[in-house]
Design an enzyme around this catalytic site. Structure first.
Site, PDB file in Angstrom:
ATOM      1  CB  SER A  64      20.771  36.802  39.701  1.00  0.00           C
ATOM      2  OG  SER A  64      20.797  36.694  38.306  1.00  0.00           O
TER       3      SER A  64
HETATM    4  N1  SAH Z   1      21.265  40.287  35.299  1.00  0.00           N
HETATM    5  C1  SAH Z   1      19.856  40.216  35.641  1.00  0.00           C
HETATM    6  C2  SAH Z   1      19.326  38.789  35.694  1.00  0.00           C
HETATM    7  C3  SAH Z   1      18.735  38.513  34.426  1.00  0.00           C
HETATM    8  S1  SAH Z   1      17.938  36.983  34.136  1.00  0.00           S
HETATM    9  C4  SAH Z   1      19.527  40.949  36.906  1.00  0.00           C
HETATM   10  O1  SAH Z   1      20.453  41.410  37.585  1.00  0.00           O
HETATM   11  O2  SAH Z   1      18.351  41.110  37.213  1.00  0.00           O
HETATM   12  C5  SAH Z   1      18.519  36.744  32.481  1.00  0.00           C
HETATM   13  C6  SAH Z   1      18.136  37.794  31.471  1.00  0.00           C
HETATM   14  O3  SAH Z   1      18.723  37.429  30.225  1.00  0.00           O
HETATM   15  C7  SAH Z   1      16.632  37.904  31.224  1.00  0.00           C
HETATM   16  O4  SAH Z   1      16.214  39.225  31.433  1.00  0.00           O
HETATM   17  C8  SAH Z   1      16.481  37.491  29.759  1.00  0.00           C
HETATM   18  O5  SAH Z   1      15.451  38.185  29.073  1.00  0.00           O
HETATM   19  C9  SAH Z   1      17.855  37.833  29.196  1.00  0.00           C
HETATM   20  N2  SAH Z   1      18.196  37.148  27.956  1.00  0.00           N
HETATM   21  C10 SAH Z   1      17.906  35.879  27.563  1.00  0.00           C
HETATM   22  N3  SAH Z   1      18.355  35.654  26.322  1.00  0.00           N
HETATM   23  C11 SAH Z   1      18.977  36.797  25.907  1.00  0.00           C
HETATM   24  C12 SAH Z   1      19.620  37.194  24.688  1.00  0.00           C
HETATM   25  N4  SAH Z   1      19.728  36.394  23.632  1.00  0.00           N
HETATM   26  N5  SAH Z   1      20.124  38.454  24.639  1.00  0.00           N
HETATM   27  C13 SAH Z   1      20.018  39.312  25.679  1.00  0.00           C
HETATM   28  N6  SAH Z   1      19.394  38.995  26.848  1.00  0.00           N
HETATM   29  C14 SAH Z   1      18.870  37.759  26.953  1.00  0.00           C
END
Ligand code: SAH
Length: 213
Positions: free
Chosen positions: A64
């Site tokens: 993000s």
């Molecule tokens: N918090 C992260 C940003 C992540 S982007 C950071 O600081 O880098 C969103 C993330 O959510 C992705 O890695 C994606 O794989 C995950 N995601 C999507 N659907 C999900 C689910 N059902 N359960 C857990 N994670 C999920």
């Protein structure tokens, strides 16, 4: 694993930029100043680590934008010792920021490669969340209730299962909406059955996806 004077200098500039965009909480600005974001990025993007932008990470996902990380964290009003559930570990950067603020962090990721990547990196640089490989739609009922829940992928609707895992008096922040833009939404649970929501502007997140991969 180097954190050079150049990195530190760029990080200071990033902190000023985020401050200018409206993040007032000094503790959050200090956390951004402390966590070496460049270590969370793919080597091809490492030169952009201190730009206030989202970037691709493994498995077609994104780290993000720092402002977004700070903004979600500020809405949650994180206190030392808060037990926080994070949905979407991704690079682990948001989890590190929460830990830098003294929270206890439980973070779930559905992509094995990202779950492993974060587990390899974070403890090496001093951040120790509880990592879970699983489906964030389910939350972590065994570890509930949580003081705060932070969702870092787009949800189409308020996730009742996760609201259940929030303490009364707890807060949840989530980007609410379909593909494209979502509305940053703060949910405050004031009784076992009731909560109020408030809206905090438009953001762009990758979508929540079903199942583990
Ligand atoms: N918090 C992260 C940003 C992540 S982007 C950071 O600081 O880098 C969103 C993330 O959510 C992705 O890695 C994606 O794989 C995950 N995601 C999507 N659907 C999900 C689910 N059902 N359960 C857990 N994670 C999920």
């Amino acid at each position: 694993m180097e954190d050079t004077y150049l990195h530190k200098g760029l990080r200071k500039k990033l902190v000023e930029e985020i401050k200018g965009k409206g993040i007032k909480d000094k503790r959050i600005l200090e956390a951004i100043n402390k966590v070496p974001r460049h270590l969370f990025m793919d080597s091809s993007f490492v030169h952009f680590a201190y730009k206030d932008q989202a970037f691709p990470i493994a498995a077609n996902q994104t780290i993000s934008q720092p402002f977004t990380v700070a903004f979600q964290t500020q809405l949650l009003d994180i206190q030392k010792g808060d037990k926080v559930l994070e949905i979407g570990t991704g690079s682990g950067y948001q989890a590190a920021i929460l830990l830098a603020l003294g929270a206890k962090v439980y973070t779930i990721e559905r992509q094995k490669a990202l779950n492993i990547g974060a587990q390899n990196l974070l403890p090496k640089i001093g951040y120790r969340p509880h990592f879970f490989y699983g489906d964030g739609f389910q939350g972590l009922p065994t570890y509930a209730p949580f003081d705060k829940v932070i969702i870092t992928a787009a949800f189409n609707e308020i996730p009742d299962k996760l609201v259940e895992q929030l303490k009364v008096g707890g807060k949840m922040v989530l980007p609410l909406g379909g593909r494209g833009t979502q509305i940053m939404t703060l949910l405050e649970k004031y009784s076992e059955k009731d909560y109020k929501i408030s809206e905090h502007g438009a953001f762009v997140f990758v979508p929540m996806l079903k199942g583990k991969v």
